[in-house]
Design an enzyme around this catalytic site. Sequence first.
Site, PDB file in Angstrom:
ATOM      1  N   GLU A  68      -1.878  13.946  -2.444  1.00 30.21           N
ATOM      2  CA  GLU A  68      -3.233  13.729  -1.943  1.00 30.21           C
ATOM      3  C   GLU A  68      -3.291  13.685  -0.421  1.00 30.21           C
ATOM      4  O   GLU A  68      -4.284  14.109   0.174  1.00 30.21           O
ATOM      5  CB  GLU A  68      -3.803  12.434  -2.526  1.00 30.21           C
ATOM      6  CG  GLU A  68      -4.076  12.479  -4.017  1.00 30.21           C
ATOM      7  CD  GLU A  68      -2.884  12.103  -4.888  1.00 30.21           C
ATOM      8  OE1 GLU A  68      -3.037  12.030  -6.115  1.00 30.21           O
ATOM      9  OE2 GLU A  68      -1.789  11.872  -4.323  1.00 30.21           O
ATOM     10  N   PHE A 130      -6.715  -0.142 -14.971  1.00 28.92           N
ATOM     11  CA  PHE A 130      -5.664   0.843 -14.705  1.00 28.92           C
ATOM     12  C   PHE A 130      -6.128   1.820 -13.626  1.00 28.92           C
ATOM     13  O   PHE A 130      -7.216   2.377 -13.700  1.00 28.92           O
ATOM     14  CB  PHE A 130      -5.329   1.600 -15.991  1.00 28.92           C
ATOM     15  CG  PHE A 130      -4.303   2.683 -15.804  1.00 28.92           C
ATOM     16  CD1 PHE A 130      -2.997   2.376 -15.470  1.00 28.92           C
ATOM     17  CD2 PHE A 130      -4.655   4.020 -15.935  1.00 28.92           C
ATOM     18  CE1 PHE A 130      -2.046   3.377 -15.288  1.00 28.92           C
ATOM     19  CE2 PHE A 130      -3.715   5.030 -15.759  1.00 28.92           C
ATOM     20  CZ  PHE A 130      -2.411   4.697 -15.432  1.00 28.92           C
ATOM     21  N   GLN A 131      -5.317   1.995 -12.620  1.00 33.19           N
ATOM     22  CA  GLN A 131      -5.582   2.874 -11.477  1.00 33.19           C
ATOM     23  C   GLN A 131      -6.882   2.509 -10.759  1.00 33.19           C
ATOM     24  O   GLN A 131      -7.601   3.374 -10.264  1.00 33.19           O
ATOM     25  CB  GLN A 131      -5.582   4.351 -11.902  1.00 33.19           C
ATOM     26  CG  GLN A 131      -4.184   4.860 -12.241  1.00 33.19           C
ATOM     27  CD  GLN A 131      -4.086   6.361 -12.340  1.00 33.19           C
ATOM     28  OE1 GLN A 131      -5.051   7.043 -12.656  1.00 33.19           O
ATOM     29  NE2 GLN A 131      -2.900   6.892 -12.072  1.00 33.19           N
ATOM     30  N   LYS A 180     -16.371   6.827 -12.791  1.00 33.35           N
ATOM     31  CA  LYS A 180     -16.261   7.860 -13.824  1.00 33.35           C
ATOM     32  C   LYS A 180     -17.504   7.929 -14.688  1.00 33.35           C
ATOM     33  O   LYS A 180     -17.925   9.025 -15.101  1.00 33.35           O
ATOM     34  CB  LYS A 180     -15.025   7.604 -14.679  1.00 33.35           C
ATOM     35  CG  LYS A 180     -14.699   8.728 -15.653  1.00 33.35           C
ATOM     36  CD  LYS A 180     -13.360   8.507 -16.340  1.00 33.35           C
ATOM     37  CE  LYS A 180     -13.014   9.685 -17.263  1.00 33.35           C
ATOM     38  NZ  LYS A 180     -11.687   9.483 -17.913  1.00 33.35           N
ATOM     39  N   MET A 503      12.093  13.283  19.063  1.00 32.43           N
ATOM     40  CA  MET A 503      11.405  12.451  20.039  1.00 32.43           C
ATOM     41  C   MET A 503      11.895  11.004  19.968  1.00 32.43           C
ATOM     42  O   MET A 503      11.995  10.331  20.997  1.00 32.43           O
ATOM     43  CB  MET A 503       9.892  12.516  19.833  1.00 32.43           C
ATOM     44  CG  MET A 503       9.090  11.945  20.998  1.00 32.43           C
ATOM     45  SD  MET A 503       9.369  12.835  22.564  1.00 32.43           S
ATOM     46  CE  MET A 503       8.297  14.244  22.354  1.00 32.43           C
TER      47      MET A 503
END
Length: 599
Positions: A68, A130-131, A180, A503
């Site tokens: 993502e 959940f999630q 949802k 760096m």
Amino acid sequence: MTNAEHKKASPDQSGQTVHTMTGAEVLLQVLVDMGVDVIFGYPGGAVLPIYDALFQQENIRHILTRHEQAAVHAAEAYARSTGKVGVALVTSGPGATNTVTGLVDALMDSIPIVCISGQVFSSLIGNDAFQEADTVGITRAATKFNYLVKDKEKLADKIREAFYIAGSGRPGPVLIDIPKDIMMSKVPYSQKTVTVHPSYQPVTEPALAAIKDAVHAMKNAKRPIFYTGGGIINSGPHASEGLRKLVKMTGFPCTSTLMGLGAYPGSDKQFLGMLGMHGTYEANLATHGCDVLIALGSRFDDRVTGSVKDFAPNSIKIHADIDPSQINKIVLVDIPIIGDVSRTIDLMIEEWGKDKTSVDKVALEEWWNQIEKWRAVDCLKYQQDTAAGEVIKPQHAIRRLHDLIAARGKEAYISTEVGQHQMWTAQHFSFETPNHFMTSGGLGTMGYGLPAAVGIQVAHPDALVIDIAGEASTMMNVQELATIKQYRLPVKVFILNNRYMGMVRQWQELVHGGRYSESYSDSLPDFVKLAESFGIKGMRARTIDELDTMITAMLDEPGPVVMEIQVEKEENCFPMIPAGAPHNQILLGPVKEKSKTAS
């Protein structure tokens, strides 16, 4: 209209036809209305209704990234290379939390994107489902605006509002979190114009009095300089065209931040190169010594200013920015101009012609003579042994890449990761036009360049797109090679491999007594075999006599390539201004004097 044949329709009070669709279908239809043709994303349970609706339409292309964070970076680069708003789509919980780095990256660099995140059912919010994650709370500081859709009746309006906020004023990322159940519910849709929130009214028209004061100061300048930034590129091609006209009209020197490279042609004699910590000697000394500083679309970040109290200490400072919060935020200015920088430049050009004050041509000529003396130092010079078998200097690899592309009469779109190779690219790869250089400026995100190259190539399928990378940054989002392969994207990945986090190692050498704590990569993949395992062409150049041949072979390859350039392991990036030091305490490196202080 998405599957419009079976949607219920009725007129609303204004006489417009209102269609009833699922929330997912409304979302996609509004995206089509907003001109979206591609989104970058990764599916999950909370957004399956959207993915199901995507499957049943043909207007929007979906690019499946492998993470993502990569989806957001790809959307950023799509936006930066096209001037459109980029779109990312992720699921709830970890899908949303994985976007935070990309969102902050877009916020820091003022990139217009809309991130759509799925959320658990409305009835489960707050129950540790959940999630589930508090996506709005987590991303509040990472976005320009965010919103949890609670009322399905407002879904379409909120999506339109998100696009307006992302792309107007100072651009930035906007996140819309959609439960949802709203995606699955029947939701009203009608074609409407964007509804502007009354509290969000960005000022785009500069005050004429401020323009007149600025031009008056410019006309009376003895040692002027334009200090330009990414705001010019964000404002659109007209702003870059106006900048070129204004610089030529005035005869003034011009420098740029990292994010502004390409707004003014890098090869033009009035361009002094990049300003700041790894900017050129002439740009930094001219900024330190100027008497009028014209800052256009730049924000005085610490990598440019160094010591704030010593920044252009004897100058009248003009600052033009669309974001009023940036005015006097870091550096106090004498003439603030709030408005769209494109419009500001247009009015400056107009006022320059009206103001009959004569420019001091003698003083300006003396100023250019001084600048040419600084330029003669040749601060970007490096020593490359050309005998067969000699090690490749990273600067030389980038210059040869640039020159071999230019010899073909082409201009590439370049993305970079973050580190020494990023600064060497800014120094040695001359950018002539805007929107061709995509890099992570404010946040400095390792792992940006590879997914960014995906976004650029999707936006410009026939263009030459190259990610100039370091081996450490490449490992951050290396999984996106699968995205490149799946969509047959002819991206070229140009890895400068010195086995160090370059760096980090440089600062450890110069500041921490050469104690290279955890900056060396003792275990790296064989990048050629790694590329081949993804079904991508792998190439490698080990020595100077192989370099041009391998770059040419990479450019000739019609498909994607991962090219590893094994470079000098402990090469440092100079010039360099130590953190917090003034511009006149610039270090030139071993090829020139080790350090030099100029008055």
